[in-house]
Design a protein around this motif. Structure first.
Motif, PDB file in Angstrom:
ATOM      1  N   ALA A  98     -14.856  -4.961   6.759  1.00  0.00           N
ATOM      2  CA  ALA A  98     -14.232  -4.140   5.566  1.00  0.00           C
ATOM      3  C   ALA A  98     -12.972  -3.302   6.097  1.00  0.00           C
ATOM      4  CB  ALA A  98     -15.125  -3.381   4.754  1.00  0.00           C
ATOM      5  N   GLU A  99     -13.205  -2.324   7.149  1.00  0.00           N
ATOM      6  CA  GLU A  99     -12.179  -1.834   7.591  1.00  0.00           C
ATOM      7  C   GLU A  99     -11.044  -2.706   8.310  1.00  0.00           C
ATOM      8  OE1 GLU A  99     -13.793   1.086  10.699  1.00  0.00           O
ATOM      9  OE2 GLU A  99     -14.794   2.035   9.038  1.00  0.00           O
ATOM     10  N   MET A 100     -11.539  -3.756   9.028  1.00  0.00           N
ATOM     11  CA  MET A 100     -10.286  -4.728   9.376  1.00  0.00           C
ATOM     12  C   MET A 100      -9.677  -5.296   8.284  1.00  0.00           C
ATOM     13  SD  MET A 100     -12.394  -6.471  12.318  1.00  0.00           S
ATOM     14  CE  MET A 100     -13.224  -5.869  13.542  1.00  0.00           C
ATOM     15  N   ILE A 101     -10.194  -5.518   7.179  1.00  0.00           N
ATOM     16  CA  ILE A 101      -9.358  -6.007   5.953  1.00  0.00           C
ATOM     17  C   ILE A 101      -8.413  -5.014   5.299  1.00  0.00           C
ATOM     18  CG2 ILE A 101      -9.722  -6.628   3.498  1.00  0.00           C
ATOM     19  CD1 ILE A 101     -12.387  -8.187   4.443  1.00  0.00           C
ATOM     20  N   GLN A 102      -8.916  -3.788   5.334  1.00  0.00           N
ATOM     21  CA  GLN A 102      -8.065  -2.618   4.737  1.00  0.00           C
ATOM     22  C   GLN A 102      -6.864  -2.340   5.656  1.00  0.00           C
ATOM     23  OE1 GLN A 102     -10.854   0.457   4.101  1.00  0.00           O
ATOM     24  NE2 GLN A 102     -11.451  -0.262   1.984  1.00  0.00           N
ATOM     25  N   GLU A 103      -7.097  -2.462   6.867  1.00  0.00           N
ATOM     26  CA  GLU A 103      -6.108  -2.035   8.098  1.00  0.00           C
ATOM     27  C   GLU A 103      -5.046  -3.045   8.313  1.00  0.00           C
ATOM     28  OE1 GLU A 103      -8.507  -0.204  11.083  1.00  0.00           O
ATOM     29  OE2 GLU A 103      -9.223   1.396   9.727  1.00  0.00           O
ATOM     30  N   SER A 104      -5.621  -4.295   7.906  1.00  0.00           N
ATOM     31  CA  SER A 104      -4.494  -5.439   8.298  1.00  0.00           C
ATOM     32  C   SER A 104      -3.282  -5.390   7.869  1.00  0.00           C
ATOM     33  CB  SER A 104      -5.289  -6.718   7.829  1.00  0.00           C
ATOM     34  OG  SER A 104      -4.696  -7.942   8.355  1.00  0.00           O
ATOM     35  N   ASP A 105      -2.465  -5.704   8.913  1.00  0.00           N
ATOM     36  CA  ASP A 105      -0.882  -5.422   8.777  1.00  0.00           C
ATOM     37  C   ASP A 105      -0.340  -6.785   9.142  1.00  0.00           C
ATOM     38  OD1 ASP A 105       1.712  -5.073   8.722  1.00  0.00           O
ATOM     39  OD2 ASP A 105       1.595  -3.218   9.804  1.00  0.00           O
TER      40      ASP A 105
END
Length: 132
Positions: A98-105
């Protein structure tokens, strides 16, 4: 008078290796249960691999897409490092996703494909995707 040299008996001893405790915390690299996974692509939209997780077995990992070659392998180090960092902070595996989704750029060299969070019946399924 010649002296016969005999081999040192210590050179014939078996070496014993004892695993030392410690080292950085890591998620388990294996599970036989269902996993959630994310698809990761490069800036051009080419899939480079998959990040997967299972909370029940405290398992997570990065599967590089073999067709992506060395470039996908190198870019994948970033995603493996994110997993290591999440485990060090005590984060559950699916929370790390979930963190990876939020931080994805998408401006970075690789990013999570939007809407790619999927459940698979097992890790073998994700490994199959990576090996296609």
């Amino acid at each position: 008078m010649s002296r016969e040299q005999r081999p040192n008996p210590r050179l014939n001893e078996d070496l014993l290796f004892n695993e030392a405790p410690g080292g950085p915390p890591r998620y388990s690299p294996l599970t036989h249960k269902p996993v959630q996974y994310l698809t990761v692509s490069d800036r051009d939209g080419q899939v480079i691999g998959y990040v997967w997780a299972n909370d029940e077995d405290d398992a997570a990992g990065w599967e590089v897409r073999k067709a992506g070659g060395d470039e996908a392998f190198n870019k994948g180090a970033r995603w493996a490092r994110k997993l290591h960092d999440a485990k060090a902070r005590g984060v559950a595996p699916t929370t790390a996703l979930a963190e990876m989704i939020q931080e994805s750029d998408p401006t970075k060299s690789s990013h999570v494909v939007p809407g790619s969070l999927t459940e698979a019946p097992n890790l073998g399924f994700v490994e199959g995707l990576a090996n296609q």
